[in-house]
Design a protein around this motif. Sequence first.
Motif, mmCIF file in Angstrom:
data_model
loop_
_atom_site.group_PDB
_atom_site.id
_atom_site.type_symbol
_atom_site.label_atom_id
_atom_site.label_comp_id
_atom_site.label_asym_id
_atom_site.label_seq_id
_atom_site.Cartn_x
_atom_site.Cartn_y
_atom_site.Cartn_z
ATOM 1 N N ASP A 412 0.839 -1.189 0.000
ATOM 2 C CA ASP A 412 0.000 0.000 0.000
ATOM 3 C C ASP A 412 0.879 1.246 0.000
ATOM 4 O O ASP A 412 2.000 1.240 0.525
ATOM 5 C CB ASP A 412 -0.983 0.010 1.171
ATOM 6 C CG ASP A 412 -0.314 -0.131 2.524
ATOM 7 O OD1 ASP A 412 0.575 0.673 2.839
ATOM 8 O OD2 ASP A 412 -0.694 -1.048 3.277
ATOM 9 N N TYR A 413 0.357 2.285 -0.616
ATOM 10 C CA TYR A 413 1.123 3.515 -0.825
ATOM 11 C C TYR A 413 0.197 4.711 -0.660
ATOM 12 O O TYR A 413 -0.943 4.700 -1.142
ATOM 13 C CB TYR A 413 1.730 3.521 -2.232
ATOM 14 C CG TYR A 413 2.536 4.765 -2.557
ATOM 15 C CD1 TYR A 413 3.893 4.831 -2.268
ATOM 16 C CD2 TYR A 413 1.931 5.871 -3.158
ATOM 17 C CE1 TYR A 413 4.639 5.967 -2.566
ATOM 18 C CE2 TYR A 413 2.669 7.018 -3.450
ATOM 19 C CZ TYR A 413 4.023 7.057 -3.151
ATOM 20 O OH TYR A 413 4.760 8.181 -3.434
ATOM 21 N N MET A 414 0.674 5.734 0.020
ATOM 22 C CA MET A 414 -0.080 6.971 0.164
ATOM 23 C C MET A 414 0.827 8.153 -0.153
ATOM 24 O O MET A 414 1.955 8.224 0.350
ATOM 25 C CB MET A 414 -0.626 7.126 1.583
ATOM 26 C CG MET A 414 -1.480 8.394 1.769
ATOM 27 S SD MET A 414 -2.097 8.620 3.449
ATOM 28 C CE MET A 414 -0.607 9.211 4.247
ATOM 29 N N ASP A 415 0.344 9.048 -1.005
ATOM 30 C CA ASP A 415 1.016 10.324 -1.191
ATOM 31 C C ASP A 415 0.087 11.424 -0.704
ATOM 32 O O ASP A 415 -1.129 11.338 -0.856
ATOM 33 C CB ASP A 415 1.422 10.548 -2.651
ATOM 34 C CG ASP A 415 0.240 10.585 -3.599
ATOM 35 O OD1 ASP A 415 -0.504 11.587 -3.583
ATOM 36 O OD2 ASP A 415 0.040 9.608 -4.352
ATOM 37 N N TYR A 416 0.668 12.434 -0.104
ATOM 38 C CA TYR A 416 -0.159 13.487 0.473
ATOM 39 C C TYR A 416 0.553 14.826 0.354
ATOM 40 O O TYR A 416 1.769 14.906 0.165
ATOM 41 C CB TYR A 416 -0.463 13.199 1.947
ATOM 42 C CG TYR A 416 0.715 13.427 2.872
ATOM 43 C CD1 TYR A 416 0.919 14.661 3.476
ATOM 44 C CD2 TYR A 416 1.629 12.410 3.124
ATOM 45 C CE1 TYR A 416 2.002 14.884 4.310
ATOM 46 C CE2 TYR A 416 2.709 12.619 3.957
ATOM 47 C CZ TYR A 416 2.897 13.857 4.550
ATOM 48 O OH TYR A 416 3.974 14.076 5.371
#
Length: 789
Positions: A412-416
């Motif tokens: 899983d990957y999150m960019d913010y």
Amino acid sequence: MIRITKDARRGGAIVGALALAMLQPDFARASTARPPSRSTHAAPAVPARRAQQKSKPRLQSDRPAPRPEEITVNGVDRLSVAARPTGQTTYSAERSDFANRSAQTVADMMATIPGVTVMQGNGPRDTVISVRGSGARQSYGLKNLSVTEDGFPVTQPDGTARADLIDPHAYAGVDVFQGPASSLYGNYAINGAINFRTRNGADVHGVELGSDFGSFGMINNYVTLGAGNRRYDLMLFGSDVRGNGFIPNNAYATSTENMRLRVVLTPADRLVLKVINNVTDTFLPLRLSLSQYLANPYQQGCANAASASNGCASVNLLSNGRYGATRATSPQQAGLGRFDRRTIVGLRWEHDFNAQTQWRTQFTYDQRHVDQPTSTTAFVGPFNSYNVQTDLTNRGHIGATPLTSFVGANFDYMDYGYQVYNLTPQGGATRGALNSTSYGHQFNIGLRFQEDWKFAPKWRAVVGLGGTYSDIGAVETLYAYGASSRSLQYVTANRYFFNLAPEASLVYAPSKAWTLHTRVGTAYATPSYSSFFVTRQGNYGNNTSLKSETSLGFDLGAEWRPSADIDVQATGFYEFYHNEFVSQSAGVNTAAGSYTFNAPASEHRGVELGATWCPLRTRMPGLQFKLSYTYDNQIYTNYMETLTSGAVSRSFSRKGRYIPGVAPHFLNARVMYDQPDGVFEGLGAFAEVAWRSDMWIDNANILKVPGYALLSLEVHYDPPARFGWAHRLHSYFEVQNVTNQIYAAGATVIADSLLSSGRQAGAATLAGKTGSIYAGSPRAFMGGVRVRF
């Protein structure tokens, strides 16, 4: 074993029925009527005959349906290991526990589950769910838990999940897997995991329209559409809930859409599509100090800060939005609130290699966009997440003994990128200059396996191992202003973590009445990006030295079912924590509010008890008692806290102190009655008492928030089938908090203080610290009606 009617054989329907039986785990489970809040220690076979009967359309007359000829077909149980873990303490709540009441938040769904407590978060449906104290020290959301819905993740890669998405009208039930659970559920499952199950379209079998209404202007209009057969199952839900709130500046409007579609492509292949969309638009009052709460719990006469009554909360906003003088401003004047949107889209493919081996792969896209002027600043930004999971389950044998093997992997990957603006006193949440910005990413790569071996007729053993590699990279920019200048400061976080979590459990069922289990489990949770960038003073800044928290837990439990009238479950747990995350409020007049630190060592120990009893099955079959009790004792075993006042600093040992924010005792008791026949058939009612003991809210155990006991009464009516079209109606009326108690529905941990003399501040000083308490609702009247077509 699957039973198929003679009529179902036409047109190749046997193949379709076999495929239906092999649908994904939550479908099989949602179609199985289990006792509410029942502890599950092993994966029982799916009673497919009951599931098939439940999906039949309701007859419109009292005449019994002709009994069809039945053919018995041997099949296999397709429940995956991860969906129902053997040996782990598991409690569930079914739709029958919450469908006959107002059920506006997840708190109404989970009231009967041992080990689970709830507190008010930042918004009408932002309920803080705590499993064995997991989120007890948080001001919002669901922390230290892995949360899924129909098997799709709703916890983002930074460990954030919120309950705003959940309208209980859409759900068939919820399962809570308690204790350290990272071996199967990965990062953040430090206290366990939760899976919410939406309703089956075949069970809805048409359209349901409903409206709930009640005190303080609350109205919730909702619709559920459901359809299904052997080839597909569709559930589509939408709701719109609005209210004025019982505290000024607490009006809200929340809309939710929820859809799940299951399609059988071939006898060996199935697709599941999941969509959730939620928009939360709510004003937000300020959390109070204990002194403010005791003086003015519902914040009456506080609209104008300049002429406010005693006990009113306010924020000090920069007059020019940049630097210098501030002005005290009420929440109404400032326009504090939240406008958040969350959209989740997931797709799962399930493939059967053969009757013993199933492969599942799914992809989930999750975006939340927040606009939160909640204190002296406004927090704004998008958070985009991507999650890929794949797993393989094989049900084989070692000799003549069954062995279930499970292996899974996830990425899983999150960019913010978020911006924080100073608020000005102009009203309407008007933004001033930038306070700070942060841009970055977080990803987790995990691998896990489990072996479940039934090595003897009454014994099962489980061993498992999970591991996760996590990468967090982010940079925060801090802005400082003067009369003619602006300066920037950069804080960088580049952290890498690798954690392992082994587990082992043993289940023994000496008789039909008894099931015993013991388990040792481990878990881990990495710091989130947000906790890296908030200082002890509650302002944005450097806190990048945080470590992963880990836990080692032991469970010993038993379930006793001597007859269909009695079901008792009890579990004792003892858990050892290393570098436990503890968050505390620095007050409402800080930019970020809450600061997170590591407590080097702590222990959690307690008991969970759930019981259901039907005392008069023959004379009063509709009478039932239900009890849920939790004892949760949490202490620091190694923690030195440093307090500072000006140039004076002192360190204090918190060894042996209770961890704040955790109520040691919580009890829910219900007496229920539903008339099964006669003139009053369909009429039912219940009385419920919820009791919570008082709790400490500071590390030094100087200040307590008082406990409470709430009484609720409800009556509902489902007209019997002999009434024709009226049978389609359901109605209820409920009185909550009958005795009109004043109580603290939410209380976050506050920071201790040091006096200039070098002594710790006493209770009187701490009682003046803001940013902690939300009052709970006074007496409220709720009613509703639902109609089926």
